[in-house]
Structure formats: structure tokens, C-alpha cells
Design a protein around this motif. Structure first.
Motif, PDB file in Angstrom:
ATOM      1  N   UNK A 205      50.386  42.109  35.566  1.00 44.90           N
ATOM      2  CA  UNK A 205      49.161  41.294  35.468  1.00 44.90           C
ATOM      3  C   UNK A 205      49.345  39.857  35.919  1.00 44.90           C
TER       4      UNK A 205
ATOM      5  N   UNK B 107      47.193  48.386  45.736  1.00 44.17           N
ATOM      6  CA  UNK B 107      47.990  49.073  44.727  1.00 44.17           C
ATOM      7  C   UNK B 107      48.192  48.264  43.442  1.00 44.17           C
ATOM      8  N   UNK B 108      48.718  47.031  43.592  1.00 42.82           N
ATOM      9  CA  UNK B 108      49.020  46.301  42.353  1.00 42.82           C
ATOM     10  C   UNK B 108      47.732  45.893  41.631  1.00 42.82           C
TER      11      UNK B 108
ATOM     12  N   UNK C 273      45.127  47.640  41.409  1.00 43.89           N
ATOM     13  CA  UNK C 273      44.729  48.821  40.633  1.00 43.89           C
ATOM     14  C   UNK C 273      45.582  48.951  39.380  1.00 43.89           C
ATOM     15  N   UNK C 274      46.895  48.696  39.555  1.00 43.33           N
ATOM     16  CA  UNK C 274      47.780  48.766  38.385  1.00 43.33           C
ATOM     17  C   UNK C 274      47.345  47.751  37.325  1.00 43.33           C
ATOM     18  N   UNK C 275      46.929  46.582  37.798  1.00 45.49           N
ATOM     19  CA  UNK C 275      46.578  45.505  36.869  1.00 45.49           C
ATOM     20  C   UNK C 275      45.159  45.658  36.337  1.00 45.49           C
ATOM     21  N   UNK C 276      44.430  46.654  36.854  1.00 53.48           N
ATOM     22  CA  UNK C 276      43.050  46.849  36.418  1.00 53.48           C
ATOM     23  C   UNK C 276      42.122  45.791  37.006  1.00 53.48           C
ATOM     24  N   UNK C 277      42.484  45.244  38.168  1.00 50.23           N
ATOM     25  CA  UNK C 277      41.652  44.197  38.783  1.00 50.23           C
ATOM     26  C   UNK C 277      41.283  44.577  40.215  1.00 50.23           C
TER      27      UNK C 277
ATOM     28  N   UNK D 109      37.187  42.317  47.683  1.00 51.00           N
ATOM     29  CA  UNK D 109      38.254  41.304  47.788  1.00 51.00           C
ATOM     30  C   UNK D 109      39.408  41.836  48.663  1.00 51.00           C
TER      31      UNK D 109
ATOM     32  N   UNK E 151      45.563  38.935  41.779  1.00 44.72           N
ATOM     33  CA  UNK E 151      45.296  37.624  41.179  1.00 44.72           C
ATOM     34  C   UNK E 151      46.394  37.227  40.190  1.00 44.72           C
ATOM     35  N   UNK E 152      47.638  37.115  40.656  1.00 46.53           N
ATOM     36  CA  UNK E 152      48.718  36.744  39.731  1.00 46.53           C
ATOM     37  C   UNK E 152      48.633  35.264  39.363  1.00 46.53           C
TER      38      UNK E 152
ATOM     39  N   UNK F 186      45.188  47.034  30.729  1.00 46.55           N
ATOM     40  CA  UNK F 186      44.888  48.197  31.562  1.00 46.55           C
ATOM     41  C   UNK F 186      44.851  49.450  30.705  1.00 46.55           C
TER      42      UNK F 186
ATOM     43  N   UNK G 101      44.143  54.079  33.894  1.00 47.72           N
ATOM     44  CA  UNK G 101      44.022  53.168  35.037  1.00 47.72           C
ATOM     45  C   UNK G 101      45.401  52.882  35.615  1.00 47.72           C
ATOM     46  N   UNK G 102      46.402  52.899  34.767  1.00 46.07           N
ATOM     47  CA  UNK G 102      47.772  52.686  35.219  1.00 46.07           C
ATOM     48  C   UNK G 102      48.346  53.979  35.801  1.00 46.07           C
TER      49      UNK G 102
ATOM     50  N   UNK H 289      46.936  55.335  39.710  1.00 50.32           N
ATOM     51  CA  UNK H 289      47.566  54.847  40.952  1.00 50.32           C
ATOM     52  C   UNK H 289      49.024  55.264  41.093  1.00 50.32           C
TER      53      UNK H 289
END
Lengths: 218, 849
Positions: free
Chosen positions: A84, A107-108, A110-114, A119, A157-158, B13, B17-18, B21
């Protein structure tokens, strides 16, 4: 303060093979600040970056990101922090070869839920990757791959972007382009930016320069 | 764009959602590597197919046995059988029992003459034991109403049995009706009809006890001293049933062992494919971890991915297994019927017991095959080198551990051979314990040798390298040896699979060929007489013997009684034969060990010969005194007795008849010139109205025995071929995947002036070299396997031991097959290499900048 490190020490190996890589490093970064970390080979630059990225723990000392003490996090907590709050750009790009450029970019996030598709599309355009979105990493040049890696890190968005020799595999012109892009993107997001580099020329273009020598900041 | 300070705090998350992906990233790998995916799925599917195919056959057979045992509830009812075999139940005994309050039903059993059809007939009294359809919905034993009357004129059989009946057979039988409750090959009919069909009017073989006798009913011993009560479950064929069951169980055990071996060979493929996939994705794993994927999520995603693949492969394997079973079942059916008299249905049902088992084994096998790779991922530090280390380039230490484990297993095998039976027999029972020891020995031998293989091959290749440097030095030759050795870790799993398949082929092939040769010689010895006659009664046998006296060279009456002999382990059921002294026995009988005057002592009634089952299993040998029928007789010799499970004793007729007054003397052993047999047979049949089954000539009996033998091993041969195919597939997949990783090693050699064609030929040579080397190691292992099968497992399962013989011509054929398999496996990778464009080689150097 965005990032704060106090009296960080780290050693590798044991017994006679023990090498003290970091011997009490103190550093601090404000949000939006860009910092270059330089030093000769073996000075501990990458090790310090890994500790700040929550990739490995320090032997002693204190590291906090946005007031969160990294030393108190377990594996799951550190993973969540990386997901995140931290964007990572490696010298070897480390893209996922089986995913397309578009999927790698998202990818990241999506992992971060953002994950914000618009964008990602805007970033791709900004990075000059629009025409390559359906391609795979192996079909891109080194410069293009590094731009995908930067896009992947920024898209989430780190709060802190960490880059380990991001231009090490690129020619001078490409390296200048990549650095400029990273500076612009972090400036737009307000993230802190710490870059490990060998190049004094590139280091001079950032807000501040830290030099690591024999495990200490000079 | 907003700065970090202004951005809202990120919500945590959700797990999915984790997970999604991560799953997408993992699965995308397979889309980019379809060949590897195919390898993994096919490898697992092949392994599952062989396993579930064998299990399907076993499940079908067991269901048939259960149906046979349950005919008319016989598995739940006691029987009354004659104390003397062949005597039959006297009608007066039956009447006396019924009058005394015993609710018993008469039964007759037998085989129809071959000209009608190969059918067993079970005749019951429909009044007291109604046939299957008449009993539907009614309590057993209730006399049906008038509407069921036509039933009594009918015979019942399983639908598949009816379907195989020829029109001529139907004409000879009463009206037929289908019944799903009957086992295949059985005709159920009223006792009067059965007596007529079998040519035994008025005969009763046994009585089924329908209900416990009334409390006031006199005991059996008083009412019918010539009958004894046999517990439920062993009623179908008296003392024989247990033997058939155990023999058939051994056969199924062997099939299961083969299925397991094939599955193990398949697992090597799966292990290799999964290992490769894990290794090639090390960089991805590191990236995922660096980007914030927790280890637990990564492992869970990998498990889901593997289990999903295993499920797909398992379903495919079960479908293929159905095909394997459907193809092999007719042979298995013929084998079981011919060897053990156990009939199983020719059709295959989709029984949950085996297809669910097949799926479970596929899932479990995948987890076992992936366990090591998953453990590596668990131990993988976040900062592990992203560059995949060469696949399966296990460390020197890893190899040493593997070799030590192999040596440990071989030492365990040696210890099991020496002490296994002694330790396990008291724990699991005598025969199961010895069988368990035998199979444990086999497993340890195979696995130990497989684990040692890479080390042994490595040593061999090092020796080759050194010899080349010494005898015929040259850079290319030396590079070839060194490079082959470097390829070994990547190929070792496939070569282990090949080793197991080859060793199994050699071992089982040696056993079968030894069996065939010994069995043929045995038939020549045991079936020395030209004609065997079985009369319907002792009186008829005497009449036939009188008629033959001037027409044959010799007529030797053969007496027979079922009795018990005292063994060190307690009384044991045995068949006692009374043989007439003649050169036929003295010259031909397959004696294993005997006192010098053995035949003389048998002839004068002071000695007995025992079969090897009594010798090997009960320790009764020459010099011992054997209590037969209440009086001792000296054991003077031991003879081999293949295919029999029970004890057997040969004595002279007078002591036999003295001990067993009811012994039957319906059989005659007839010696006659070979060219006179056909005429003699025809005249005997005409003169005494003997059914065809009563006259067996030697040639027909030998031919029948050999046909049964060949059928038995058709299944084994098919499984052997399938196992070898799986191993060839393992080599193919390994070579194919390795070829994708070979470019960095081959590019420099190509750059130094070697043509792609030459490189391809060297690759082909490498495959053949490794196949030949593996064969050379498989040969002693296979022979050891054969020895265990013949001297340990066979003795434990059947009680007889076969002399092991060597068949070098078979080995040469197998070597040729192994080389062909290696060439076929290498063909596609080599062709691909020969056609690799120079630009691809150049990319290797470009990537190394």
C-alpha cells in the motif's frame, strides 16, 4: 516526517565471515522530497534500501514510515506496508513475464485495492506505452521495460518510491528520460523518492544527496 | 494527482482482492507455456489413468465376487456338506433332516458340458429357495403364489451371460430369464432341471440351512453323520472357496502393485513439471513478495492452482483409466475364470469407488510431487536471487543426501529380505506378514535404486570423460561427456522413471518367462498320461477300467479323498490321492527332493509324497512322520505343484482306503499310444455314454492350460508396455523442457564453429547414451526384482517357488525398445534445435550484456 531511520545497523554472515554493512545510519525524508543515495560498490546502499522497503529487517535501530514502526510488523504487516505504501523499482525491472504490459502496469494497484483503469490508461500514455499495452515484457526494449516497472510502482499511489539503480541497465539518454519521468510522477503524487545510484550526474538532479561510505552516511 | 498527504487512507484490501491478481499472475504463466501445461496435465493424467484403470478392474471383480457370494443369500447361510468329498448328500439324510425340524434346501452345482456353453449351473429347490425375481418384495423362503408358477420352469442368468449364449445353447436350456442379482457365468435353475442338465439325476451336493434348527431338533451328528456344517460365506465351493478367494486376492494385489508402480512413474513426470514451473517462476515469486503479497497468500494461491490442475488432470486420467480398464477387462476376466474359476462381468461400471479414488490419488499425488517445490517457496527469502537457478540443478549436498537415502533404502531392503517376514508375520499374520515383507522389499529396492541412479550415472559419465581424455582426447568429445554430466540433474527424474519402468519390465518379464518355461516342463511331467477319464461313479470307473484292460497300455486308477493332515501349525485341509505304482509316476513326476527309495516306499504303503505347499508353508519334508487320517505315514519326498494352493499328499491306494473308506475312485489315468487316443476316446464315449468333460486327452489339457497361462500374462504385458510408455513420455517432456534452457550452453559452442545439425546429432547421441546407461543399471535391478517376485512374494502368496531363469534375448529387445523410446523422445527437441535460427543463438549473447 515521511521516513525516519535512526542508528540502523546490519551485518551479513557469521563468525569470521561477518561483514558489518551498515554501522549506525540516521536519515529522514519529508513527503515530496527526492533523495539520491550514492556510494561505492559494497557500501551498503542496496541493503539500506531493502531495510527501508521492509524487505529485510535491520539488526538494530529504528525505521518508521509515516509514523509506523517497521520493527513491530510481522511478515503480513510488512507485506501490507509494501503493497500500500511503497513503490519499488528494480535495476532488473522484475516484471511478471507472463502478464501483458497493461496487466503489469495495473498489478500493484490491484494488489493495493487502488485499481483505477482511467489512471492506468493515463499513466500508460504518459509513459509512452500505449502502443505496447498488449505486448509482453520480453517483447520490449530495456528502456520500455523500466518504464513499465515505474508505472507499476506509481499506479498504486505509494507514499514512498524506492528505486535501486533504476537506470543501471540503460544508456545515458534513456537513463535521463527515465529519471525525469520518475521525478515528474512523484512530484505529481507528492510521494517521497529515494533512488540508489552510482551516477553522480543523476544524483545531482535530485533534491538532496546522501553518500554512504563504509556503512555510514558521510 | 494528489499527494500522499492528501490521499484518503487506503482501505485494507479484502482477501479476494489480493488473491485474484496473484492467482491471475500465476495462471498467466501456463497460458504462456502451453507445452509445459500439457506435460503436467498429461503426465498426471497418464499416471491416474493407469492407477484408476487397475482399480476399476479390481472394483468390477470384487463386485462380481460379492454378487456370486450373495446368490440366494448364501453368504449369510450355513451349509451342510458331505464329510467325504465326492460322496454327495444322501436323499434319505435330507428327508430325515427335514422331518426332524431342520429347514434345509437341497443344492446341486456343476459345469455345463462345453458344447452347451461355459456356464456354471446352480440348481436349488425353488419351493424352499425361490429364484431372484420371485422373491422380490417377499421374504426369502415364502412359497410364491400361483401366479409365480411359470417361474419354476425357467432358468435365470445375468443379462450379460444371456447375451453371450449361442442359439444352440439356448435350445438346450429351459426358458431363460434375466436377473441382475446373479453373477456372470451362472445359471440358476430348479434342482430337477439342474440335475438333468448336469446328467446327475437325484444328486444333491449340499444343503443350505435356511433357518436355525428347532431347539428340539436332534443334532446333525445324530441325524446325518456323513454331513458337516460349513459356516456362511464359505458355502459356494466348500473348502475350495477360501483358496480361490485368496488366489484371486493375490492376483488383484499384483495388479494394484503394478498400478502403483505406474502411478509412481507418472509422479516423476508431475514432480519434474511442477519443479520446472516453480523454478522458472522464482523471479515472479520474489516480485510478488516484494510488491506486498504475504507468503501465506502466495502459498494458498499456488495450492489452489496445483489442485485445480490436478482436478482437471485427474478427471482426464479417470476417463483414460476407464478406457484402459475396458480394454483390459476381458483379459482379466478370462484369466480369473481360467485360473481361479472366479467369474467377473465383461462390462465395466462407472463405480464411484474407483473414479473418486482416482481423483483423490491424483490430488494427493500432485501434493506429494509438489511438496518439495512448495517447501522451497516457503523458505524462499524475499530477496532471493531473481534469476532462476538452472532447473533441478540440485546442490552437491542435495545429491549426497539423495544418494545416502538411496543407500539407506537398499540397506533396509537387505534387512527386510533377511528379517522382514520374521518381524511382520507375528504382527500381521503369517501369510499377510510375509506378503507385506515381500512388497516392502520391492518398494525399498525400487526407490533406493532410483535415488542412487543420478550418483551412479554421474560416476559413470565422469569415468567416460576420463577415459576419453586418456584414450581419445579431443575438445568436442570431452565437451560432450562434460556437458552430458551437466544435463544429468535436469534429466534425473525422467531417467529414474525410465529405470523403474525398465526394471519392472525385466523383473516381471523374467518371472513370466521363468514361469512359462517351468510350467511347460511341469505340464510335460505331470500330464505324462495320454488320457484322463472321470467316471460318474466308482462302479462305472471299474467297468471302464475292465473295458480298457486289453485296449490300453496301462490303466491306473486314481483314488481321492479330502482330509486333514497334522502340521506343526495344526491340522490342515489336504487332498489325499491314492496312486497306482507305475513308471508314469516314477519317471515323470516333478520331484523336488526325495529319499532314495521314495517310490518303492509309496508303492508298498509305508511312505507318502507331499506337495511343495506342505513343504514350504508347513515345513513338512522327507523324514517327517505325517499324520494322515488318524495314522502316521513317513514323508519320503516332495513334488512341485504349481497353481495349487492347498496341501496335497500322494500315497498308495490301500492305506488311503483304509484311512478314508469313503474315498472316491472315479478317475482313471490311461496310458496308450498317442495315435490311438482319439479312437479310444470316441469308443469310450459311445460305449459308456460319457459326457465330453469326462474324457480329457493330454494334448487338449496342455493346450488349455497354456492358453490360460498366456491369458494371465496378457494383462501383465499390457501394463508393462503402458508403464514403459509413461517413462518414455517422462524423458520426452524432460528433454523438451531442457531444450528450452539449453541455448545458453549451446550458443558458445555454436559460435565456436559447430553446426546446428552437429549439435542436434550430439543431443540425440546424449539421449541414447543415457538410455543405455540407465538400462545397464536397470538390468541387475530387474533381475533382483524377479528374484524377489519368484522367491519371496510368490512363495508367500502361493506357496510354490519357481526356479529363476535368464532370458538375454528378451533383454536385447528391451534395450532396443529403450533406445527407440529415447530416440523418439529426443526427436522433437532435437529437430527444434536443428532448426533454431542463428538470431536466437545471438540473443543469448545479447542478453548477457
Amino acid at each position: 516526517m515521511l521516513l525516519e531511520g535512526r542508528d540502523i545497523t546490519k551485518a551479513h554472515g557469521t563468525g569470521e565471515g561477518r561483514v558489518e554493512v551498515l554501522r549506525g545510519v540516521d536519515l529522514a525524508m519529508r513527503p515530496g522530497e527526492s533523495v539520491a543515495l550514492t556510494g561505492e560498490s559494497g557500501s551498503g546502499k542496496s541493503t539500506l534500501l531493502h531495510i527501508l522497503a521492509a524487505l529485510e529487517p535491520a539488526d538494530s535501530g529504528h525505521v518508521s514510515l509515516g509514523g509506523q514502526d517497521l520493527g513491530k510488523l510481522d511478515d503480513r504487516g510488512r507485506a501490507a506496508l509494501r503493497r500500500r505504501d511503497i513503490g519499488l523499482v528494480f535495476q532488473q525491472f522484475n516484471l511478471i513475464p507472463s502478464l501483458s504490459v497493461a496487466d503489469n502496469l495495473a498489478f500493484q494497484a490491484r494488489l493495493a485495492g487502488r485499481h483505477e483503469p482511467h489512471r492506468i490508461a493515463a499513466l500508460a500514455e504518459r509513459l509512452g506505452l500505449t502502443s505496447t499495452l498488449s505486448r509482453y515484457p520480453e517483447q520490449l526494449s530495456g528502456g520500455q521495460q523500466q518504464r513499465v516497472a515505474i508505472g507499476r510502482a506509481i499506479a498504486a499511489r505509494p507514499r514512498l518510491l524506492l528505486a535501486d539503480e533504476p537506470t543501471g541497465n540503460l544508456d545515458e539518454a534513456s537513463a535521463d528520460g527515465v529519471l525525469e519521468l520518475m521525478r515528474e510522477l512523484v512530484a505529481e503524487t507528492g510521494a517521497g523518492f529515494l533512488m540508489v545510484t552510482h551516477s553522480e550526474r543523476l544524483a545531482r538532479r535530485l533534491d538532496r544527496r546522501l553518500r554512504l561510505h563504509a556503512g555510514r552516511l558521510a | 494527482m494528489s499527494g500522499a498527504g492528501q490521499s484518503p487512507p487506503a482501505p485494507p484490501s479484502p482477501t479476494d482482492a489480493l488473491f485474484r491478481p496473484v492467482m491471475a499472475a500465476l495462471l498467466s504463466y501456463w497460458l504462456r507455456q502451453p507445452l509445459q501445461l500439457l506435460t503436467l496435465v498429461l503426465g498426471l493424467a497418464l499416471a491416474t489413468a493407469l492407477w484408476s484403470g487397475v482399480q476399476a478392474i479390481n472394483a468390477e471383480a470384487r463386485a462380481s465376487y460379492a454378487r456370486a457370494a450373495a446368490v440366494l443369500g448364501q453368504d449369510q447361510r450355513d451349509s451342510l456338506v458331505p464329510t467325504v468329498t465326492g460322496g454327495g448328500v444322501d436323499l434319505t439324510d435330507f428327508v430325515r433332516l427335514r422331518r426332524a425340524g431342520w429347514r434345509v434346501a437341497p443344492v446341486i452345482e456343476g459345469e455345463l458340458p462345453p458344447d452347451i456353453g461355459r456356464l456354471s449351473v446352480l440348481g436349488v429347490d425353488y419351493l424352499s429357495l425361490p429364484p431372484p425375481d420371485a422373491t422380490a418384495g417377499e421374504a426369502q423362503g415364502v412359497i410364491p403364489g400361483e401366479e409365480a408358477a411359470p417361474t419354476y420352469e425357467r432358468a435365470f442368468a445375468a443379462p450379460e451371460t444371456l447375451a453371450t449364449l449361442a442359439p444352440t445353447a439356448r435350445a438346450a436350456l429351459p426358458p431363460l430369464a434375466p436377473s441382475d442379482m446373479l453373477p456372470p457365468g451362472l445359471l440358476l435353475t430348479d434342482i430337477s432341471v439342474a440335475q438333468r442338465l448336469l446328467g446327475r439325476p437325484g444328486a444333491i451336493d449340499r444343503l443350505i440351512v435356511l433357518e436355525p434348527p428347532a431347539v428340539w431338533a436332534p443334532p446333525l451328528e445324530t441325524l446325518a453323520p456323513g454331513l458337516r456344517r460349513v459356516a456362511a460365506g464359505s458355502a459356494l465351493d466348500g473348502a475350495q472357496t477360501g483358496g480361490v478367494g485368496r488366489l484371486a486376492d493375490s492376483f488383484h494385489l499384483n495388479l494394484t502393485a503394478f498400478g502403483l508402480l505406474a502411478f509412481a512413474v507418472g509422479l516423476f513426470i508431475v514432480h519434474g513439471a511442477i519443479g520446472l514451473a516453480m523454478e522458472q517462476r522464482r523471479g515472479v515469486f520474489r516480485t510478488l513478495r516484494a510488491l506486498g503479497v504475504p507468503l501465506a497468500t502466495l502459498i494458498a494461491a499456488l495450492l489452489v492452482e496445483l489442485l485445480a490442475l490436478a482436478l482437471v488432470a485427474g478427471l482426464l486420467g479417470v476417463a483414460m483409466g476407464y478406457g484402459v480398464a475396458a480394454t483390459l477387462l476381458p483379459d482379466v476376466s478370462a484369466t480369473l475364470e481360467g485360473l481361479y474359476g472366479a467369474r467377473i462381468a465383461g462390462g465395466l461400471s462407472f463405480r464411484p469407488v474407483w473414479w473418486l479414488g482416482g481423483l483423490a490419488v491424483a490430488l494427493l499425488g500432485t501434493l506429494i510431487a509438489a511438496a518439495g517445490a512448495l517447501a522451497q517457496v516457503v523458505r524462499l527469502p524475499v530477496l532471493a536471487p531473481a534469476r532462476p537457478r538452472a532447473w533441478a540443478m540440485a546442490s552437491r549436498g542435495g545429491h549426497r543426501v539423495q544418494a545416502l537415502a538411496g543407500l539407506g533404502l537398499l540397506a533396509g531392503a537387505a534387512a527386510t529380505a533377511r528379517w522382514g517376514a520374521g518381524v511382520l508375520a507375528p504382527l500381521a499374520g503369517d501369510q499377510p506378514g510375509r506378503l507385506l515383507a515381500g512388497f516392502s522389499l520391492l518398494a525399498m529396492l525400487l526407490l533406493g535404486a532410483a535415488l542412487l541412479l543420478p550418483t551412479l550415472l554421474g560416476a559413470g559419465l565422469s569415468l567416460g570423460h576420463r577415459l576419453t581424455r586418456w584414450l581419445a582426447p579431443g575438445p568436442l568429445r570431452e565437451w560432450f561427456w562434460a556437458d552430458t554430466r551437466q544435463q544429468l540433474p535436469g534429466l534425473s527424474l525422467a531417467l529414474m522413471a525410465l529405470l523403474l519402468a525398465l526394471a519392472a519390465n525385466i523383473g516381471v518379464g523374467t518371472m513370466v518367462s521363468s514361469f512359462r518355461q517351468t510350467f511347460t516342463a511341469y505340464l510335460d511331467q505331470r500330464l505324462a498320461a495320454e488320457l484322463y477319464v472321470t467316471a460318474r461313479s466308482d462302479a462305472e470307473a471299474r467297468a471302464i477300467a475292465g473295458w480298457l484292460a486289453g485296449r490300453a497300455d496301462a490303466v491306473l486308477p486314481l483314488w481321492r479323498a479330502e482330509g486333514r493332515v497334522a502340521t506343526p501349525a495344526g491340522p490342515r485341509a489336504a487332498t489325499i490321492y491314492g496312486i497306482t505304482d507305475h513308471a508314469t509316476y516314477r519317471r515323470n513326476w516333478p520331484v523336488l527332493t526325495a529319499l532314495p527309495d521314495a517310490w518303492d516306499r509309496v508303492a508298498d504303503g509305508t511312505g507318502a509324497m507331499v506337495n511343495e505347499q506342505l513343504w514350504r508353508q508347513d515345513g513338512i519334508g522327507p523324514g517327517d512322520a505325517l499324520n494322515i487320517g488318524g495314522a502316521p505315514l513317513a514323508v519320503v519326498g516332495v513334488y512341485s505343484d504349481f497353481g495349487n494352493l492347498e496341501g496335497q499328499v500322494l500315497i498308495s491306494p490301500p492305506p488311503l482306503r483304509a484311512r478314508y473308506p469313503g474315498a472316491e475312485g472315479r478317475r482313471l489315468v490311461v496310458r496308450a499310444p498317442a495315435d490311438a487316443v482319439a479312437g479310444l476316446t470316441a469308443r469310450l464315449r459311445q460305449r459308456f455314454a460319457l459326457p465330453p468333460a469326462a474324457l480329457i486327452d493330454q494334448a487338449a489339457l496342455k493346450a488349455r492350460s497354456l492358453r490360460i497361462f498366456e491369458q494371465t500374462f496378457t494383462v501383465t504385458a499390457a501394463l508393462n508396455a503402458l508403464t514403459l510408455s509413461v517413462a518414455a513420455f517422462a524423458i520426452f517432456t524432460s528433454l523438451l523442457t531442457l531444450s528450452q534452457m539449453r541455448l545458453p550452453q549451446l550458443a558458445p559452442v555454436w559460435a565456436m564453429g559447430l553446426t546446428r545439425r552437429k549439435l542436434a546429432m550430439l543431443e540425440l547421441g546424449r539421449s541414447v547414451l543415457l538410455a543405455v546407461a540407465t538400462f545397464l543399471l536397470a538390468l541387475p535391478l530387474g533381475l533382483l526384482l524377479a528374484w524377489v517376485l519368484l522367491a519371496v512374494v510368490n512363495v508367500a502368496a502361493f506357496g510354490w517357488r519357481l526356479p529363476m531363469q535368464l532370458f538375454p534375448a528378451d533383454w536385447a529387445i528391451l534395450l532396443a525398445l529403450a533406445v527407440v523410446a529415447a530416440l523418439l523422445a529426443a526427436a522433437i527437441p532435437v529437430r527444434r534445435l536443428a532448426r533454431t535460427p542463428p538470431t536466437t543463438f545471438l540473443q543469448v549473447f545479447a542478453h548477457e550484456r
